[in-house]
Design a protein around this motif. Structure first.
Motif, PDB file in Angstrom:
ATOM      1  N   LEU A  55       0.834  -1.203   0.000  1.00 43.71           N
ATOM      2  CA  LEU A  55       0.000   0.000   0.000  1.00 43.71           C
ATOM      3  C   LEU A  55       0.870   1.254   0.000  1.00 43.71           C
ATOM      4  CD1 LEU A  55      -2.698   1.483   0.189  1.00 43.71           C
ATOM      5  CD2 LEU A  55      -2.627   1.112   2.667  1.00 43.71           C
ATOM      6  N   ALA A  56       1.914   1.260   0.796  1.00 43.71           N
ATOM      7  CA  ALA A  56       2.813   2.415   0.853  1.00 43.71           C
ATOM      8  C   ALA A  56       3.464   2.669  -0.511  1.00 43.71           C
ATOM      9  CB  ALA A  56       3.878   2.208   1.930  1.00 43.71           C
ATOM     10  N   GLU A  57       3.890   1.615  -1.186  1.00 44.20           N
ATOM     11  CA  GLU A  57       4.488   1.773  -2.516  1.00 44.20           C
ATOM     12  C   GLU A  57       3.477   2.338  -3.499  1.00 44.20           C
ATOM     13  OE1 GLU A  57       6.284  -1.873  -3.835  1.00 44.20           O
ATOM     14  OE2 GLU A  57       7.544  -2.012  -2.035  1.00 44.20           O
ATOM     15  N   ALA A  58       2.239   1.854  -3.441  1.00 42.62           N
ATOM     16  CA  ALA A  58       1.193   2.370  -4.329  1.00 42.62           C
ATOM     17  C   ALA A  58       0.920   3.842  -4.041  1.00 42.62           C
ATOM     18  CB  ALA A  58      -0.083   1.541  -4.181  1.00 42.62           C
ATOM     19  N   LEU A  59       0.834   4.200  -2.761  1.00 40.57           N
ATOM     20  CA  LEU A  59       0.611   5.600  -2.392  1.00 40.57           C
ATOM     21  C   LEU A  59       1.763   6.487  -2.868  1.00 40.57           C
ATOM     22  CD1 LEU A  59      -0.919   5.411   1.197  1.00 40.57           C
ATOM     23  CD2 LEU A  59      -2.005   6.325  -0.858  1.00 40.57           C
ATOM     24  N   GLU A  60       2.986   5.985  -2.763  1.00 35.71           N
ATOM     25  CA  GLU A  60       4.131   6.762  -3.227  1.00 35.71           C
ATOM     26  C   GLU A  60       4.049   7.039  -4.725  1.00 35.71           C
ATOM     27  OE1 GLU A  60       7.494   4.470  -1.885  1.00 35.71           O
ATOM     28  OE2 GLU A  60       7.565   5.525   0.032  1.00 35.71           O
ATOM     29  N   ARG A  61       3.641   6.036  -5.495  1.00 38.72           N
ATOM     30  CA  ARG A  61       3.509   6.225  -6.943  1.00 38.72           C
ATOM     31  C   ARG A  61       2.420   7.235  -7.275  1.00 38.72           C
ATOM     32  NH1 ARG A  61       2.905   0.283  -8.130  1.00 38.72           N
ATOM     33  NH2 ARG A  61       4.715  -0.442  -7.027  1.00 38.72           N
ATOM     34  N   ILE A  62       1.281   7.093  -6.617  1.00 39.59           N
ATOM     35  CA  ILE A  62       0.171   8.023  -6.849  1.00 39.59           C
ATOM     36  C   ILE A  62       0.553   9.431  -6.418  1.00 39.59           C
ATOM     37  CG2 ILE A  62      -2.198   8.595  -6.167  1.00 39.59           C
ATOM     38  CD1 ILE A  62      -2.616   5.501  -5.868  1.00 39.59           C
ATOM     39  N   ALA A  63       1.182   9.549  -5.261  1.00 38.76           N
ATOM     40  CA  ALA A  63       1.599  10.861  -4.758  1.00 38.76           C
ATOM     41  C   ALA A  63       2.577  11.519  -5.728  1.00 38.76           C
ATOM     42  CB  ALA A  63       2.225  10.716  -3.372  1.00 38.76           C
ATOM     43  N   GLN A  64       3.497  10.752  -6.247  1.00 37.52           N
ATOM     44  CA  GLN A  64       4.465  11.302  -7.192  1.00 37.52           C
ATOM     45  C   GLN A  64       3.749  11.823  -8.434  1.00 37.52           C
ATOM     46  OE1 GLN A  64       7.472   8.541  -8.514  1.00 37.52           O
ATOM     47  NE2 GLN A  64       8.770  10.172  -9.270  1.00 37.52           N
ATOM     48  N   ASP A  65       2.780  11.070  -8.937  1.00 35.03           N
ATOM     49  CA  ASP A  65       2.014  11.511 -10.110  1.00 35.03           C
ATOM     50  C   ASP A  65       1.234  12.792  -9.825  1.00 35.03           C
ATOM     51  OD1 ASP A  65       2.942   9.368 -11.581  1.00 35.03           O
ATOM     52  OD2 ASP A  65       1.098   8.189 -11.364  1.00 35.03           O
ATOM     53  N   GLN A  66       0.805  12.955  -8.571  1.00 34.24           N
ATOM     54  CA  GLN A  66       0.026  14.133  -8.186  1.00 34.24           C
ATOM     55  C   GLN A  66       0.895  15.238  -7.584  1.00 34.24           C
ATOM     56  OE1 GLN A  66      -3.297  12.970  -5.731  1.00 34.24           O
ATOM     57  NE2 GLN A  66      -4.093  11.585  -7.285  1.00 34.24           N
ATOM     58  N   GLU A  67       2.200  15.021  -7.611  1.00 37.21           N
ATOM     59  CA  GLU A  67       3.169  15.972  -7.070  1.00 37.21           C
ATOM     60  C   GLU A  67       2.872  16.317  -5.612  1.00 37.21           C
ATOM     61  OE1 GLU A  67       3.456  19.238  -9.840  1.00 37.21           O
ATOM     62  OE2 GLU A  67       4.238  17.921 -11.407  1.00 37.21           O
ATOM     63  N   LEU A  68       2.596  15.288  -4.822  1.00 34.86           N
ATOM     64  CA  LEU A  68       2.356  15.411  -3.391  1.00 34.86           C
ATOM     65  C   LEU A  68       3.372  14.559  -2.644  1.00 34.86           C
ATOM     66  CD1 LEU A  68      -1.516  14.848  -3.314  1.00 34.86           C
ATOM     67  CD2 LEU A  68      -0.342  17.022  -2.950  1.00 34.86           C
ATOM     68  N   ALA A  69       3.542  14.848  -1.374  1.00 32.53           N
ATOM     69  CA  ALA A  69       4.322  13.957  -0.511  1.00 32.53           C
ATOM     70  C   ALA A  69       3.457  12.748  -0.173  1.00 32.53           C
ATOM     71  CB  ALA A  69       4.732  14.682   0.760  1.00 32.53           C
ATOM     72  N   ALA A  70       4.039  11.577  -0.169  1.00 29.53           N
ATOM     73  CA  ALA A  70       3.275  10.357   0.108  1.00 29.53           C
ATOM     74  C   ALA A  70       2.606  10.416   1.479  1.00 29.53           C
ATOM     75  CB  ALA A  70       4.178   9.131  -0.004  1.00 29.53           C
ATOM     76  N   ALA A  71       3.295  10.971   2.464  1.00 35.83           N
ATOM     77  CA  ALA A  71       2.708  11.074   3.810  1.00 35.83           C
ATOM     78  C   ALA A  71       1.475  11.978   3.794  1.00 35.83           C
ATOM     79  CB  ALA A  71       3.735  11.594   4.798  1.00 35.83           C
ATOM     80  N   ASP A  72       1.522  13.044   2.997  1.00 32.25           N
ATOM     81  CA  ASP A  72       0.360  13.933   2.894  1.00 32.25           C
ATOM     82  C   ASP A  72      -0.817  13.224   2.222  1.00 32.25           C
ATOM     83  OD1 ASP A  72       1.844  15.946   4.081  1.00 32.25           O
ATOM     84  OD2 ASP A  72       2.322  16.937   2.170  1.00 32.25           O
ATOM     85  N   LEU A  73      -0.536  12.471   1.178  1.00 31.71           N
ATOM     86  CA  LEU A  73      -1.595  11.724   0.506  1.00 31.71           C
ATOM     87  C   LEU A  73      -2.200  10.689   1.447  1.00 31.71           C
ATOM     88  CD1 LEU A  73      -3.240  11.192  -2.031  1.00 31.71           C
ATOM     89  CD2 LEU A  73      -1.442   9.594  -2.758  1.00 31.71           C
ATOM     90  N   ALA A  74      -1.378   9.999   2.197  1.00 33.74           N
ATOM     91  CA  ALA A  74      -1.884   9.008   3.156  1.00 33.74           C
ATOM     92  C   ALA A  74      -2.792   9.679   4.176  1.00 33.74           C
ATOM     93  CB  ALA A  74      -0.726   8.296   3.849  1.00 33.74           C
ATOM     94  N   GLU A  75      -2.391  10.844   4.642  1.00 37.76           N
ATOM     95  CA  GLU A  75      -3.219  11.561   5.616  1.00 37.76           C
ATOM     96  C   GLU A  75      -4.569  11.952   5.011  1.00 37.76           C
ATOM     97  OE1 GLU A  75      -2.939  15.381   8.569  1.00 37.76           O
ATOM     98  OE2 GLU A  75      -1.112  14.312   8.011  1.00 37.76           O
ATOM     99  N   ILE A  76      -4.566  12.367   3.769  1.00 36.83           N
ATOM    100  CA  ILE A  76      -5.818  12.722   3.080  1.00 36.83           C
ATOM    101  C   ILE A  76      -6.713  11.493   2.955  1.00 36.83           C
ATOM    102  CG2 ILE A  76      -6.796  13.435   0.857  1.00 36.83           C
ATOM    103  CD1 ILE A  76      -4.220  15.215   0.563  1.00 36.83           C
ATOM    104  N   TRP A  77      -6.132  10.375   2.540  1.00 39.22           N
ATOM    105  CA  TRP A  77      -6.916   9.163   2.293  1.00 39.22           C
ATOM    106  C   TRP A  77      -7.445   8.525   3.573  1.00 39.22           C
ATOM    107  CZ3 TRP A  77      -4.923   5.518  -2.091  1.00 39.22           C
ATOM    108  CH2 TRP A  77      -4.958   6.194  -3.318  1.00 39.22           C
TER     109      TRP A  77
END
Length: 87
Positions: free
Chosen positions: A62-84
């Motif tokens: 899950l963390a790897e998937a979030l990192e890929r999505i965050a990179q595509d959205q130009e976000l930090a993965a930790a920020d995306l995880a917090e949003i989700w």
């Protein structure tokens, strides 16, 4: 008879778990039932250590998937995880 290496078995369990909850060909409840059956099977065959390994592997995936999505959205993965994962 050769058995696949433990990593292959674990990867197969992870894939089965993801398919159980993501598949469009059955209901959400049925997917959860399949996932629970898989977790019960791991617990029965591998015990607490197997369940721990499974949970860690799912979290890492899950963390790897979030990192890929965050990179595509130009976000930090930790920020995306917090949003989700924040209500």
């Amino acid at each position: 008879m050769d058995h696949p290496p433990p990593e292959a078995h674990s990867q197969r369990n992870l894939l089965d778990a993801m398919r159980a909850v993501l598949s469009d060909d059955h209901s959400y409840e049925r997917g959860l039932t399949v996932l629970r059956d898989l977790v019960d099977q791991i617990a029965g065959n591998e015990g607490a250590a197997g369940l721990c390994d499974f949970a860690v592997a799912l979290s890492l995936g899950l963390a790897e998937a979030l990192e890929r999505i965050a990179q595509d959205q130009e976000l930090a993965a930790a920020d995306l995880a917090e949003i989700w994962f924040t209500d």
